[in-house]
Each structure stands twice: as structure tokens, then as C-alpha cells.
Design an enzyme around this catalytic site. Structure first.
Site, PDB file in Angstrom:
ATOM      1  N   ASP A 124      -6.375 -10.408  -4.513  1.00  0.00           N
ATOM      2  CA  ASP A 124      -5.669  -9.542  -3.677  1.00  0.00           C
ATOM      3  C   ASP A 124      -6.403  -9.905  -2.239  1.00  0.00           C
ATOM      4  OD1 ASP A 124      -4.560  -7.576  -2.769  1.00  0.00           O
ATOM      5  OD2 ASP A 124      -5.078  -6.112  -4.116  1.00  0.00           O
TER       6      ASP A 124
HETATM    7  C1  NOJ Z   1      -3.239  -5.440  -0.896  1.00  0.00           C
HETATM    8  C2  NOJ Z   1      -2.569  -4.508  -2.333  1.00  0.00           C
HETATM    9  O1  NOJ Z   1      -3.494  -4.284  -3.121  1.00  0.00           O
HETATM   10  C3  NOJ Z   1      -1.515  -5.637  -2.855  1.00  0.00           C
HETATM   11  O2  NOJ Z   1      -1.031  -4.700  -3.816  1.00  0.00           O
HETATM   12  C4  NOJ Z   1      -0.840  -6.345  -1.970  1.00  0.00           C
HETATM   13  O3  NOJ Z   1       0.283  -6.997  -2.728  1.00  0.00           O
HETATM   14  C5  NOJ Z   1      -1.576  -6.789  -0.942  1.00  0.00           C
HETATM   15  N1  NOJ Z   1      -2.408  -6.241  -0.322  1.00  0.00           N
HETATM   16  C6  NOJ Z   1      -0.626  -7.727   0.043  1.00  0.00           C
HETATM   17  O4  NOJ Z   1      -0.326  -6.887   0.741  1.00  0.00           O
END
Ligand code: NOJ
Length: 721
Positions: A262
Site C-alpha cells: 500500500d
Molecule cells: C491507500 C489505500 O489504503 C489503498 O486502498 C489505495 O488503493 C491506495 N492508497 C492507492 O490509492
């Protein structure tokens, strides 16, 4: 992961790998968000060098075409970029938030919605979505509850797998498919206190029996990628977690897809207190098994030195790059020349969005058949009645609010302007001002019935948007009190990103319809339900507490040694020394939820009768048929969602008081009776025991065929050796 050399994809992976420099390998393992319109010279130069394997949430279709052309034609090895984007509950066409979609309990419809989103995204040059979100949560304070498919691992598994099939279509190699991503691996929804990004502690037994299950189901459905999460799990951040990523995902599940971290979660192992510095974070992320680093650049900046010093073996890097190249090859990205890309609504989108929004709405109360409406004039009141952005919900990047149809617009279309008396009442869901109350009361007085569109605006749920309270924010309760002075029947339509607590509003309303954030076609869909063109069939995918003080609350809890009894409901305690009162409950609120998991009313009534089992017992290799007669005893054709639950009374570890095993949406004409039959295999009853072995255990079981997790017809059977 080494795979068969005979496989042509693997042969291409190996051939490419041999030609790649270490810089090119580390580039593939790096994902950036820095791709803006117009492409900068820096962007172009870096793509030529192979500095990035992927971009996320960046630029638009034209830039994606140009960037991909440079990668394919002007980089040394012609390795394509993969463009990722958060296509969470729709792309151009917005469907209800995932929690709302889950309330439809309709995997096929959810698959269709994801198919539309996948087609729309693919047509604009997006290759990969960061969805479905498969986190289990029992905490509605957590802002990301909106993105979940609810509290239940079985329901989440079925619906999550349907989303995977929708996004990916028949093959991720097809031009109108996108790769899906099972996230956030794993345990993220168990954040302490419901506060986003917070610590999670989940015993392995619970991890395996609850939290990992939907991910395994997505894996079995062929999900192309996984995303490691932000949370630390049992002391180890999930983006550097060898147990979840290497032991479970790679060794036990034999997963050969790609794992992305993430956003900056590799670097965030430093503030977690798990990595000393960026080099240590890179080491631990790669050792953990993350192939591609999202946004932070510890891999690119430090792995070279770690290789040189011998701390990181080249095989770790090569394994990561293999997983990335394999995905790009499987998707056919090397051979795809993008052209004519655009962001546009799919022709099938609106109809599916309307259906799924209608099916997501859960009827929680309907005294004296207030709904469906037959009235001549209506008051439409409330901050959510005409708020396109808010009704789209938590995660929307590419939709146009101008394409959203609000309830106010839909009701005016249906009834004509003259029969709709409109007053916003409050400027937003958080507005504390009573300036609009007089106008709202006037609208109520002028009408036969009052429709109040209440809830939460968009930004009160989603990532980093947790709440400590679950009440309707702002002066919404006061608005209802004011409007009630008109003495007209009130229908509360609640649009929110989470389960809310609203006892006083429910008490003042004759009917309550829970609509979540319903998306682009929310207005017409809700008008369909309110006027009876669609009969409510939505069911809660998550328990609704009476008060935030009951959280975490969920239906599949363990019994305790002192379960409260039904008789104790609402009965005041005796003296403090009265041993009869010493059960697991609260002094100041009923221990039961406001609305149980699986609950939802219809415009008709159903009767359950004649529960029967094909046998009073089954062996560990056997199965049972469980059937019941379900009758539609009202005057409307409708869908009943029949649910099968079991409980094992004693086992080597305690087991939940109920677990959902199967469900079926059954169409029943008014007056019709159908026998609904479920086949329960002994293997369906398997769980991980304290030795972490997955097996069913002989013993006594209860089984229910039920309209929700609190009611139903009950029988018993034995599981024998
Ligand atoms: C953070 C988020 O937790 C995740 O769900 C998301 O896909 C990513 N950012 C990318 O934007």
C-alpha cells in the site's frame, strides 16, 4: 516463483530477466504517482530509462497512451508500464459503495457492476484496479467500513470473488478487462478503536478462520494481484510480514500473482518502529515478499547497496520481478498498442447502477405499510436529497457529478414539480444551523407525506475518515423533530457510509430505508423503491448497534460462559449481589443489536415452515440436504434472501453462536410457496483448530434456515466420524 519452463509466459519472463540490469529490475519494482498532464521531460526520460514499472492514479487517457508508447518503443527492453487506479465502486458510472452493494446479497449483480467498471476503466487505459477490498470489520467507526463487503467472511468471500470475476472478465488478457487486487492483506479492518491505520492484534486462529478467508476465495477466483496493508499485525507490519506474505500466500496458497505494497507502507515501517531507516525498510519489505513498492522509493534507493553488501540475495529481486513481468505478459501489455482511449460511461452502466442501488436499499421499518407511497404530494427535505457528490460515496475519481441523478430530481421527474415541496433544511449533514428549519416545516405542512433524506456526507467515511460517534451528525435529529410538528407521516431515507445509530429518528418515522451512498443512479433507484416499482430486498451485511458503546459487535461472536438470556432483555438489574444478573451484558443498554446481520424488510411478508433434514446425522465425508418451505404471504411479488446458519455446540475450540453457510435470493410471487433446499457438506463445517489444521470435528450442531441472523427455523444434526 519459478514455474514450469515449458510455459511460454515463463520462458519469456526468464529471457527478459536475463537481459535486465539491476536498475531496470528495481525500476520494475517501483510504482509512482508522479505522472501529470502534460508529461514532463523528466517523466519521458525516466520512462525511457525504465525507472518505473507502474504508475498509479496518475494523469489521464492521453498521457497514458503517450507514456506507454515511450515505454514500449523507446525503452531499452520495451517493457510496458502497468497503470493502476482506484476503481472501487465504479469508474465513470458510480455504483453504491461496496458496503451498499454487499447489502444486495447478489453476487451476479455485483459481478455485472464490476464488469461495467472494468470496461469503463480499460477503455481509458487503466490496466489494474486496487479492488476488491476484502477486509472484515466489526467496527462501524472505521471510515473504511464503507469500502468493505461487511462483517462476514463467507458473504465477503462470495461477493469479493464476484467482483474479481467482474473486473477481470473471462481473462485479464482481454482488452476490456482489468487486473483486480485483493486488499488490504491482511487484518486492516481490526484497527484498534476503529481508528484508521491503527494497530491490529489478531490471534492466528482468528486470522485463519475469519480474516484470511475472503483473500483465499479471491485467490481461488484468480485475482491477479494482492496489496499488503498499512497495519501492523501482531507486532509485524503487514507490508513486511513474512508469515502472511511468504508462509500463507506463497507457500500455503501457492500464489504466483504480484504483490504491491500500500501507499508508502514500506517506508512506514520506520514510524511503526519496525525498520530503523529506509534501507532497513527496503530489506524488510522485500524479505517479507512485497514485489512492487507503492510511492515510497526505498527499494530503488537502497536495494542496490544491500545487494552489493550481500545482505539481500539477487534471487529475492528476481522473484519479485518475475511476478511483475508475469502479470504484464499475462495481460498482454507487451503487445497492446493503446489508441482511442476516453473516459466515458458504458451503455449498460446506468441500468445496472439503478438496479444495484435499488437492491442495496434495506427497509428497516415500515409501520402501517407507509411504503410504498401512494400519496399525492410529498415534501422532500434534507441535506442528502440533492447532493450529487455526497450520494456518489467515498471513493470516486473519474465520475462527473453532473451525471448523477439525485432523489429530488428523480422524484420531480416522477411526480411533476408541483407535487414536490422541497426544502434542504440543512446545508450539509454536519450543518448545525436551524436557519432552514422553518422552510422545511412549511414544506412538510404543505404535503401528505414527508421524505427526509438524512445521513452522512461523502467525506465522513472512507480512508482516514473514522468517527468516534455513530449518530447522525449536525442538527439532523433536531430537523426531524421540527418537521414532525407537521404531523405528517415521515419516511427517513438514510444515506451513509457506515451503520449509524438513529433511535430517535426511527421512533419519529413511520418508515426507514437505509440507502448507503447509492451512486450515480441513486435518485431513480430510490424513487423506484419508494413508489414500489422495486420491492426492497436488501439485507444488512453488517450488524447495526444500538449505540457506539456496543462496538465491536457482530453476529458470529462466541457464546461466553455466561450468555445473557432473552428474558433479561430490558429487565432492570436486581441487587448487585443477585447472582441471576451476572451475565455478559450491559447495565444501560440491551445487549442485542438494533438491527441484526442479515435483516431487512420487504413490502410483503414471508413465512418459513417445515424445516427438514435429509438425515439426523452425516459423516465427515458426507453431506446433508436441508430444506424449508418459504411462502410469500403478502400481496406483492418479492425476493426473499433465505439464509443458512450453523452452530457447533462443542468443539476443540469455542465456535461462533452462528455462522452463515449459504444464502439464496428466492423470487416468490404473491401467495407462492417454494421449497428451498441447501446442501451442506461436512467440509463446509471445517475450521482451523489450535494446531492450525483445517478440519471439521465430529459433534452436535444446530442449523437454522432463517430470514436473518437472529431468527429462523432451527433443527439439530450430528457430525459423525
Ligand atoms: C491507500 C489505500 O489504503 C489503498 O486502498 C489505495 O488503493 C491506495 N492508497 C492507492 O490509492
Amino acid at each position: 516463483m519459478q514455474a514450469l519452463a515449458a510455459d511460454p509466459t515463463e520462458a519469456r519472463v526468464e529471457a527478459l530477466l536475463k537481459r535486465m540490469t539491476l536498475d531496470e529490475k528495481l525500476g520494475q519494482m517501483s510504482q509512482s504517482t508522479e505522472l501529470r498532464a502534460p508529461l514532463s521531460e523528466k517523466n519521458k526520460a525516466e520512462i525511457r530509462q525504465g525507472r518505473w514499472g507502474s504508475f498509479l492514479n496518475a494523469a489521464g487517457p492521453a498521457e497514458r497512451v503517450e507514456a506507454q508508447r515511450i515505454a514500449l518503443k523507446e525503452s531499452r527492453l520495451g517493457i510496458p508500464l502497468i497503470f493502476g487506479r482506484d476503481v472501487i465502486h465504479g469508474y465513470r458510472t458510480v455504483f453504491p459503495i461496496p458496503l451498499g452493494q454487499a447489502a444486495s446479497w447478489d453476487p451476479e449483480l455485483i459481478r455485472q457492476a464490476a464488469r461495467v467498471a472494468g470496461r469503463e476503466a480499460a477503455r481509458s487505459g487503466v490496466h489494474w484496479t486496487f479492488a476488491p477490498m476484502l477486509d472484515i470489520t466489526r467496527d462501524p467507526r472505521w471510515g473504511r467500513v464503507a469500502e468493505t463487503l461487511g462483517e462476514d467472511p463467507y458473504l465477503t468471500s462470495i461477493l469479493g470473488a464476484a467482483m474479481v470475476r467482474g473486473f477481470q472478465g473471462g481473462s485479464i488478457g482481454a482488452a476490456d478487462s482489468i487486473a483486480a487486487c485483493a486488499k488490504h492483506y491482511v487484518g486492516y479492518g481490526a484497527a484498534e478503536g476503529g481508528r484508521d491505520y491503527n494497530t491490529t492484534w489478531i490471534p492466528e486462529i482468528e486470522l485463519r478462520n475469519v480474516f484470511l478467508r475472503p483473500f483465499d476465495a479471491a485467490r481461488q477466483a484468480g485475482v491477479a494481484t494482492f496489496m499488503s496493508a498499512f497495519n501492523s499485525l501482531n507486532g509485524v507490519p503487514t507490508s513486511g510480514n513474512e508469515f502472511t506474505l511468504r508462509q500463507v500466500l506463497r507457500k500455503e496458497w501457492k500464489y504466483d500473482g504480484m504483490v504491491v505494497s500500500d501507499w508508502e507502507s514500506i517506508r512506514e515501517m520506520i514510524p511503526h518502529g519496525y525498520a530503523a531507516d529506509p534501507a532497513d525498510a527496503a530489506f524488510k519489505g522485500l524479505r517479507g515478499g512485497v514485489d512492487m513498492e507503492m510511492v515510497s522509493t526505498t527499494y530503488f534507493d537502497h536495494l542496490k547497496a544491500l545487494i552489493a553488501s550481500g545482505q539481500v540475495p539477487m534471487s529475492w529481486i528476481d522473484d519479485g520481478v518475475r511476478n511483475i513481468l508475469r502479470l504484464k505478459l499475462r495481460m498482454g501489455l507487451f503487445d497492446r498498442q493503446p489508441a482511442g482511449l476516453a473516459i466515458a460511461a458504458d451503455p449498460e452502466g446506468a441500468a445496472i447502477a439503478r438496479r444495484i442501488a435499488a437492491q442495496s436499499a434495506v427497509l428497516l421499518k415500515n409501520d402501517s405499510n407507509t411504503l410504498p407511497l401512494t400519496t399525492k404530494t410529498i415534501a422532500v427535505i434534507g441535506p442528502l436529497a440533492d447532493s450529487p457528490v455526497d450520494q456518489m460515496g467515498a471513493w470516486v475519481m473519474d465520475a462527473d457529478p453532473k451525471e448523477v441523478r439525485t432523489p429530488l430530481a428523480a422524484l420531480r421527474d416522477r411526480l411533476g414539480e408541483g407535487r414536490v415541496h422541497w426544502a434542504r433544511g440543512l446545508k450539509s449533514s454536519r450543518d448545525q444551523s436551524r436557519d432552514g428549519f422553518a422552510e422545511a416545516l412549511g414544506a412538510a405542512r404543505a404535503s401528505d407525506v414527508v421524505l427526509l433524506f438524512l445521513g452522512e456526507e461523502q467525506i465522513l467515511s472512507g480512508e482516514a475518515h473514522s468517527r468516534a460517534f455513530l449518530n447522525l451528525p449536525g442538527a439532523q435529529e433536531a430537523l426531524v423533530e421540527e418537521v414532525a410538528k407537521a404531523g405528517k407521516p415521515i419516511v427517513a431515507v438514510i444515506m451513509a457510509g457506515r451503520p449509524l445509530t438513529f433511535p430517535s429518528v426511527a421512533a419519529k418515522s413511520s418508515a426507514v430505508l437505509y440507502a448507503w451512498h447509492p451512486g450515480t443512479m441513486g435518485g431513480p433507484a430510490l424513487a423506484d423503491v419508494l413508489f414500489g416499482d422495486a420491492v426492497p430486498s436488501g439485507r444488512l451485511p453488517i450488524t447495526f448497534p444500538r449505540t457506539v458503546g456496543q462496538v465491536p459487535i457482530h453476529y458470529a461472536h462466541m457464546s461466553t460462559g455466561r450468555p445473557p438470556s432473552e428474558k433479561e432483555l430490558g429487565i432492570p438489574m436486581g441487587t448487585p449481589l443477585d447472582p441471576r444478573g451476572f451475565t455478559s451484558k450491559y447495565l444501560d443498554v440491551d445487549f442485542t443489536p438494533e438491527f441484526p446481520f442479515g435483516f431487512g424488510l420487504s413490502y410483503t411478508t414471508f413465512e418459513y415452515a417445515n424445516l427438514r433434514l435429509s438425515s439426523p446425522s452425516m459423516s465427515l465425508a458426507g453431506s446433508l440436504t436441508i430444506s424449508a418451505d418459504i411462502s410469500n404471504t403478502g400481496s406483492r411479488d418479492a425476493v426473499e434472501t433465505v439464509q443458512l446458519y450453523t452452530r457447533q455446540l462443542a468443539a476443540s475450540i469455542t465456535r461462533p453462536v452462528r455462522e452463515l453457510r449459504a444464502f439464496r435470493r428466492v423470487h416468490l410471487r404473491a401467495g407462492e410457496k417454494q421449497t428451498v433446499e441447501f446442501t451442506l457438506k461436512a467440509s463446509d463445517l471445517a475450521f482451523y483448530n489450535s494446531k492450525m489444521q483445517l478440519a471439521a470435528e465430529p459433534g452436535d450442531f444446530h442449523v437454522w434456515v432463517a430470514p436473518d441472523s437472529a431468527l429462523g427455523l432451527q433443527a439439530a444434526f450430528k457430525l459423525t466420524r
